[in-house]
Design a protein around this motif. Structure first.
Motif, PDB file in Angstrom:
ATOM      1  N   SER A 195       2.041  -9.545  -3.458  1.00  6.05           N
ATOM      2  CA  SER A 195       1.205  -8.340  -3.409  1.00  6.05           C
ATOM      3  C   SER A 195       0.017  -8.454  -4.348  1.00  6.05           C
ATOM      4  CB  SER A 195       2.027  -7.112  -3.797  1.00  6.05           C
ATOM      5  OG  SER A 195       2.403  -7.195  -5.153  1.00  6.05           O
TER       6      SER A 195
ATOM      7  N   GLY B 110       2.132   2.257 -11.615  1.00 13.19           N
ATOM      8  CA  GLY B 110       1.456   1.364 -10.687  1.00 13.19           C
ATOM      9  C   GLY B 110       1.059   0.090 -11.400  1.00 13.19           C
TER      10      GLY B 110
ATOM     11  N   GLU C  96      -3.872   1.985  -3.343  1.00  5.10           N
ATOM     12  CA  GLU C  96      -2.722   2.347  -4.177  1.00  5.10           C
ATOM     13  C   GLU C  96      -2.758   3.820  -4.572  1.00  5.10           C
ATOM     14  OE1 GLU C  96      -0.158   0.393  -4.341  1.00  5.10           O
ATOM     15  OE2 GLU C  96      -1.305  -1.137  -3.287  1.00  5.10           O
TER      16      GLU C  96
ATOM     17  N   ALA D 204      -1.086  -5.383  -5.568  1.00  6.32           N
ATOM     18  CA  ALA D 204      -0.790  -4.211  -6.389  1.00  6.32           C
ATOM     19  C   ALA D 204       0.330  -3.448  -5.705  1.00  6.32           C
ATOM     20  CB  ALA D 204      -2.026  -3.324  -6.518  1.00  6.32           C
ATOM     21  N   PHE D 205       0.983  -2.581  -6.465  1.00  9.83           N
ATOM     22  CA  PHE D 205       2.005  -1.729  -5.872  1.00  9.83           C
ATOM     23  C   PHE D 205       2.302  -0.579  -6.812  1.00  9.83           C
ATOM     24  CE2 PHE D 205       4.328  -4.696  -8.454  1.00  9.83           C
ATOM     25  CZ  PHE D 205       5.418  -3.989  -8.954  1.00  9.83           C
ATOM     26  N   VAL D 206       2.923   0.460  -6.267  1.00 10.78           N
ATOM     27  CA  VAL D 206       3.334   1.608  -7.074  1.00 10.78           C
ATOM     28  C   VAL D 206       4.841   1.777  -6.960  1.00 10.78           C
ATOM     29  CG1 VAL D 206       1.114   2.784  -6.867  1.00 10.78           C
ATOM     30  CG2 VAL D 206       2.929   3.318  -5.246  1.00 10.78           C
TER      31      VAL D 206
ATOM     32  N   HIS E 148      -1.264   5.803  -1.858  1.00  8.98           N
ATOM     33  CA  HIS E 148       0.201   5.763  -1.948  1.00  8.98           C
ATOM     34  C   HIS E 148       0.709   6.771  -2.989  1.00  8.98           C
ATOM     35  CE1 HIS E 148       1.205   2.466   0.710  1.00  8.98           C
ATOM     36  NE2 HIS E 148       0.344   1.663   0.109  1.00  8.98           N
TER      37      HIS E 148
ATOM     38  N   THR F  41      -8.604  -1.879  -3.255  1.00  8.35           N
ATOM     39  CA  THR F  41      -7.196  -1.936  -3.654  1.00  8.35           C
ATOM     40  C   THR F  41      -6.807  -0.689  -4.436  1.00  8.35           C
ATOM     41  OG1 THR F  41      -7.230  -4.351  -3.690  1.00  8.35           O
ATOM     42  CG2 THR F  41      -5.462  -3.284  -4.917  1.00  8.35           C
TER      43      THR F  41
ATOM     44  N   PHE G 260      -1.280  -3.615 -11.028  1.00  5.72           N
ATOM     45  CA  PHE G 260      -2.388  -4.296 -10.358  1.00  5.72           C
ATOM     46  C   PHE G 260      -2.520  -5.719 -10.879  1.00  5.72           C
ATOM     47  CE2 PHE G 260      -3.291   0.173 -10.138  1.00  5.72           C
ATOM     48  CZ  PHE G 260      -3.887   0.352  -8.911  1.00  5.72           C
TER      49      PHE G 260
END
Length: 107
Positions: free
Chosen positions: A29, A40, A55, A31-33, A58, A51, A42
């Motif tokens: 990935s 989160g 995020e 980035a993700f939360v 989300h 990006t 990054f």
């Protein structure tokens, strides 16, 4: 670490250099939360305004009070369209500000 508020909830966002991000989270990935933790993450090498917007969306979806609702695709589409109509400008503004703050974390 950058703190933001979304729908009156505090989130903590972190940006890591690529090697640290990949070692900690893998290379799957950018980035993700994690809604349960309101955090989160990054990857600095992939940090872009796009990006951040992705995020942040989300995060807004995670804060909607629909946890127990069983929505059809069209109901969810309407819900997110209403969210965008109501908060779209704020989300884009917040994303631009957040992107600058995350970039500063790398300096």
């Amino acid at each position: 670490m950058v703190e933001i508020k979304v729908m009156d909830k505090k989130w903590m966002l972190f940006v890591f250099e690529d090697d640290h991000y990949v070692n900690k989270f893998g290379s799957d990935s950018q980035a993700f939360v994690v809604p349960a933790d309101r955090r989160g993450y990054f990857n600095a090498d992939d940090l872009s305004l796009s990006t951040v917007k992705h995020e942040l969306w989300h995060i807004y979806i995670a804060e909607l009070p629909i946890g127990s609702a069983r929505l059809s695709k069209s109901q969810f589409e309407e819900l997110t369209a209403d969210l965008f109509a109501d908060q779209g400008d704020n989300i884009v503004r917040q994303a631009r500000k957040l992107f600058k703050s995350l970039k500063k974390e790398l300096e």
